[in-house]
Scaffold this active site. Structure first.
Site, PDB file in Angstrom:
ATOM      1  N   GLU A  80       0.823  -1.225   0.000  1.00  0.00           N
ATOM      2  CA  GLU A  80       0.000   0.000   0.000  1.00  0.00           C
ATOM      3  C   GLU A  80       0.851   1.267   0.000  1.00  0.00           C
ATOM      4  OE1 GLU A  80      -3.078   0.169   3.000  1.00  0.00           O
ATOM      5  OE2 GLU A  80      -3.527   2.254   2.511  1.00  0.00           O
ATOM      6  N   LYS A 250      -7.581  -0.153  11.081  1.00  0.00           N
ATOM      7  CA  LYS A 250      -6.915  -0.588   9.848  1.00  0.00           C
ATOM      8  C   LYS A 250      -5.646   0.237   9.649  1.00  0.00           C
ATOM      9  CE  LYS A 250      -6.073  -0.784   5.236  1.00  0.00           C
ATOM     10  NZ  LYS A 250      -5.143   0.059   4.459  1.00  0.00           N
ATOM     11  N   ASP A 266       3.392 -14.342  11.722  1.00  0.00           N
ATOM     12  CA  ASP A 266       2.086 -14.831  11.265  1.00  0.00           C
ATOM     13  C   ASP A 266       1.089 -13.674  11.359  1.00  0.00           C
ATOM     14  OD1 ASP A 266      -0.497 -15.955  11.212  1.00  0.00           O
ATOM     15  OD2 ASP A 266       0.217 -17.868  11.993  1.00  0.00           O
ATOM     16  N   HIS A 363      -1.563  10.290  -0.761  1.00  0.00           N
ATOM     17  CA  HIS A 363      -1.876   9.080  -1.520  1.00  0.00           C
ATOM     18  C   HIS A 363      -1.715   9.308  -3.009  1.00  0.00           C
ATOM     19  CE1 HIS A 363      -3.387   5.754   0.907  1.00  0.00           C
ATOM     20  NE2 HIS A 363      -3.747   6.646   1.790  1.00  0.00           N
TER      21      HIS A 363
HETATM   22  P1  NAD Z   1       8.369 -23.333  16.080  1.00  0.00           P
HETATM   23  O1  NAD Z   1       7.571 -24.561  15.858  1.00  0.00           O
HETATM   24  O2  NAD Z   1       9.427 -23.032  15.056  1.00  0.00           O
HETATM   25  O3  NAD Z   1       9.004 -23.411  17.539  1.00  0.00           O
HETATM   26  C1  NAD Z   1       9.934 -22.475  18.014  1.00  0.00           C
HETATM   27  C2  NAD Z   1      11.297 -23.142  18.107  1.00  0.00           C
HETATM   28  O4  NAD Z   1      12.270 -22.195  18.483  1.00  0.00           O
HETATM   29  C3  NAD Z   1      11.314 -24.249  19.163  1.00  0.00           C
HETATM   30  O5  NAD Z   1      11.956 -25.375  18.633  1.00  0.00           O
HETATM   31  C4  NAD Z   1      12.157 -23.643  20.286  1.00  0.00           C
HETATM   32  O6  NAD Z   1      12.829 -24.624  21.016  1.00  0.00           O
HETATM   33  C5  NAD Z   1      13.113 -22.756  19.484  1.00  0.00           C
HETATM   34  N1  NAD Z   1      13.712 -21.625  20.197  1.00  0.00           N
HETATM   35  C6  NAD Z   1      15.013 -21.261  20.080  1.00  0.00           C
HETATM   36  N2  NAD Z   1      15.271 -20.172  20.814  1.00  0.00           N
HETATM   37  C7  NAD Z   1      14.124 -19.818  21.418  1.00  0.00           C
HETATM   38  C8  NAD Z   1      13.748 -18.736  22.281  1.00  0.00           C
HETATM   39  N3  NAD Z   1      14.626 -17.812  22.669  1.00  0.00           N
HETATM   40  N4  NAD Z   1      12.468 -18.647  22.675  1.00  0.00           N
HETATM   41  C9  NAD Z   1      11.545 -19.555  22.264  1.00  0.00           C
HETATM   42  N5  NAD Z   1      11.849 -20.614  21.460  1.00  0.00           N
HETATM   43  C10 NAD Z   1      13.121 -20.747  21.027  1.00  0.00           C
HETATM   44  O7  NAD Z   1       7.468 -22.016  16.178  1.00  0.00           O
HETATM   45  P2  NAD Z   1       6.182 -21.731  17.063  1.00  0.00           P
HETATM   46  O8  NAD Z   1       6.384 -20.362  17.601  1.00  0.00           O
HETATM   47  O9  NAD Z   1       5.882 -22.810  18.034  1.00  0.00           O
HETATM   48  O10 NAD Z   1       5.026 -21.742  15.969  1.00  0.00           O
HETATM   49  C11 NAD Z   1       4.941 -20.702  15.025  1.00  0.00           C
HETATM   50  C12 NAD Z   1       4.527 -21.240  13.665  1.00  0.00           C
HETATM   51  O11 NAD Z   1       3.349 -22.047  13.779  1.00  0.00           O
HETATM   52  C13 NAD Z   1       4.185 -20.113  12.716  1.00  0.00           C
HETATM   53  O12 NAD Z   1       4.752 -20.415  11.467  1.00  0.00           O
HETATM   54  C14 NAD Z   1       2.660 -20.181  12.650  1.00  0.00           C
HETATM   55  O13 NAD Z   1       2.184 -19.619  11.450  1.00  0.00           O
HETATM   56  C15 NAD Z   1       2.417 -21.648  12.737  1.00  0.00           C
HETATM   57  N6  NAD Z   1       1.094 -22.121  13.181  1.00  0.00           N
HETATM   58  C16 NAD Z   1       0.134 -21.252  13.644  1.00  0.00           C
HETATM   59  C17 NAD Z   1      -1.088 -21.749  14.083  1.00  0.00           C
HETATM   60  C18 NAD Z   1      -2.084 -20.767  14.655  1.00  0.00           C
HETATM   61  O14 NAD Z   1      -1.747 -19.616  14.806  1.00  0.00           O
HETATM   62  N7  NAD Z   1      -3.312 -21.162  14.987  1.00  0.00           N
HETATM   63  C19 NAD Z   1      -1.353 -23.123  14.040  1.00  0.00           C
HETATM   64  C20 NAD Z   1      -0.350 -23.968  13.570  1.00  0.00           C
HETATM   65  C21 NAD Z   1       0.878 -23.464  13.155  1.00  0.00           C
END
Ligand code: NAD
Length: 379
Positions: A80, A250, A266, A363
Site C-alpha cells: 500500500e 486498519k 504470522d 496518496h
Molecule cells: P516453532 O515450531 O518453530 O518453535 C519455536 C522453536 O524455536 C522451538 O523449537 C524452540 O525450542 C526454538 N527456540 C530457540 N530459541 C528460542 C527462544 N529464545 N524462545 C523460544 N523458542 C526458542 O514455532 P512456534 O512459535 O511454536 O510456531 C509458530 C509457527 O506455527 C508459525 O509459522 C505459525 O504460522 C504456525 N502455526 C500457527 C497456528 C495458529 O496460529 N493457529 C497453528 C499452527 C501453526
C-alpha cells in the site's frame, strides 16, 4: 480450468512453476517479472505446499522510530502506498518530543483442550490430579523452562449451553509465537487430561487470542492546541462509532502488519487477536486514544501482540532474518514494543492528516508514481 494432471503435489517445484506460467497465460513481460522475482523456489517449497514461486511485496523502511530512547529503522513489507511515508512522518514528530515509551508483557500463550462428557465432579478431579498434570506439562517444556519460560498455569471452565469442558494450559514461550509449541503440548497432555477429568477429547489447539500478551505504547507530543483538540475529537469518534473504529484500526495495522510481514511473523494470528481485543467490550472500538492535555497531545495504544523473533518462518526466511538484524536482533517483548509504537506513529500520522488537509494529497502523489511506472512498461 481443468485440474492439473499429475496433481501439483506430485510435481517438482520447477515443473509446477512451468504449469503456473502456462495455466495463467503469462505474457513475456509477466514471465520475465515472475522469473526475476521468483528465485529460490527451493525455499518457497520448504515453506509451503504446492509452491509455484513468490508473490513479492515491496519491502521498505520507516525511518527514525524512537522507542524507549533507541532509534529504530523499521522494516515494513506492504503493497500500500503512503504507509511507510506516514509511519516515518509520525515517527519524526514523536522523535522531536523524545519518542515513544512502550512495553510488552511476558510472552504467555494459552492452549485449549476441549473435552466432551466430563462428569459433574471434573473440577474436583482436576484439583486432585493438579500436581501430577503440572509436572507432566513441565516435562514437555524442558527446553522452554531452561530458557526462563515454560509452564505458567492450568485451569478449567465449562462452556455455557454445551456439554463441553475446557482445560487451559498457559505457557511462557519466550521469543517464539508458540503455536506449534502449544499445539504439541495440548495434544501430548490430552490423554492425561481425559483420564484425570473423565471426558473425551473434542479438540486441542492453542488460542490465538493473545490476551495474555498485552503490549502498549505512549507518546506526549507538542502540537498546535487546535490540532490537538481535533485529533482528540477524532480519537473519541473511533470510540463512539464502530464503522469509523474499523478504519482507525486498519490504519494502525497498516504499520504493525507490515512490520510483522517483514519479520516473517504470522499476520493472520496477529490480526485476529488484535481485532478480537478491539471488540472485547461488545462494541468494536479504536485501539488508541489521544487526549489534548497540558498544552500537548497524549497518545496511548493497548493491544495484544504475539510477535516472534525465533521459530516458524521467522527463523527460515533470510529477509525476515535481515529485518530482525536491522532492528538489532530484539527479543519478543522488544519487538512487540516497537510494533505498538509503530502502530501509534501510524495512527497519529493518519489522524493528523485526516483532521488537516485529508489523506488523499499524500496518496495521490504515490499513485502518480505508480501510473508513471505502468506507462513505462507500456501498460
Ligand atoms: P516453532 O515450531 O518453530 O518453535 C519455536 C522453536 O524455536 C522451538 O523449537 C524452540 O525450542 C526454538 N527456540 C530457540 N530459541 C528460542 C527462544 N529464545 N524462545 C523460544 N523458542 C526458542 O514455532 P512456534 O512459535 O511454536 O510456531 C509458530 C509457527 O506455527 C508459525 O509459522 C505459525 O504460522 C504456525 N502455526 C500457527 C497456528 C495458529 O496460529 N493457529 C497453528 C499452527 C501453526
Amino acid at each position: 480450468m481443468e485440474r492439473p494432471d499429475p496433481p501439483l503435489r506430485k510435481r517438482s517445484p520447477a515443473d509446477r512453476r512451468t504449469w503456473w506460467l502456462q495455466a495463467a497465460g503469462a505474457t513475456p513481460n509477466q514471465t520475465r517479472f515472475f522469473e526475476n522475482t521468483g528465485q529460490e523456489l527451493g525455499l518457497a517449497d520448504a515453506l509451503i505446499e504446492n509452491a509455484v514461486g513468490w508473490m513479492p511485496v515491496p519491502l521498505g523502511v520507516a525511518s527514525g522510530l524512537v522507542v524507549n530512547g533507541t532509534s529504530y529503522e523499521v522494516p515494513m513489507a506492504t503493497e500500500e502506498p503512503s504507509v511507510i511515508a506516514a509511519a516515518s512522518a509520525g515517527a519524526s514528530v514523536a522523535a522531536r518530543a523524545g519518542g515513544f515509551t512502550a512495553g510488552a508483557s511476558a510472552p504467555v500463550m494459552r492452549a485449549q483442550v476441549f473435552l466432551e462428557g466430563c462428569p459433574g465432579d471434573a473440577e474436583t478431579r482436576l484439583e486432585a490430579a493438579r500436581r501430577h498434570l503440572e509436572a507432566e506439562a513441565r516435562s514437555h517444556l524442558v527446553s522452554m523452562e531452561r530458557r526462563g519460560g515454560g509452564f505458567r498455569g492450568l485451569s478449567m471452565a465449562r462452556l455455557a449451553g454445551l456439554e463441553v469442558a475446557l482445560v487451559r494450559l498457559d505457557v511462557d514461550v519466550r521469543d517464539a509465537m508458540g503455536a506449534n509449541l502449544l499445539n504439541t503440548l495440548a495434544e501430548a497432555m490430552t490423554p492425561s487430561l481425559e483420564k484425570a477429568l473423565g471426558g473425551k477429547k473434542l479438540m486441542a489447539i492453542l488460542s490465538n487470542d493473545a490476551g495474555l500478551r498485552p503490549a502498549w505504547a505512549e507518546v506526549k507530543l507538542t502540537l498546535d492546541p487546535d490540532r490537538a483538540r481535533r485529533i482528540t475529537l477524532a480519537s473519541a469518534v473511533a470510540q463512539a462509532d464502530g464503522q469509523r473504529a474499523v478504519t482507525h484500526n486498519k490504519g494502525i495495522m497498516n504499520g504493525i502488519t507490515a512490520m510483522a510481514l517483514a519479520t516473517g511473523n504470522d499476520t493472520r494470528a496477529l490480526e485476529s487477536a488484535v481485532h478480537s481485543f478491539a471488540g472485547s467490550s461488545g462494541t468494536y472500538k479504536g485501539l488508541s486514544r489521544w487526549t489534548a492535555e497540558g498544552g500537548g497531545l497524549h497518545g496511548r495504544i493497548d493491544l495484544p501482540l504475539a510477535l516472534a523473533t525465533v521459530g516458524g518462518s521467522v527463523g527460515v526466511h533470510p529477509t525476515a532474518q535481515m529485518s530482525l538484524q536491522l532492528l538489532g536482533n530484539p527479543d519478543s517483548p522488544t519487538l512487540c514494543s516497537i510494533a505498538a509504537a509503530l502502530g501509534l506513529a501510524q495512527n497519529f500520522a493518519a489522524l493528523n492528516a485526516l483532521v488537516g488537509d485529508g489523506i488523499q494529497k499524500g496518496h495521490m502523489a504515490l499513485h502518480d508514481r505508480r501510473s508513471a511506472w505502468l506507462k513505462d512498461q507500456g501498460r
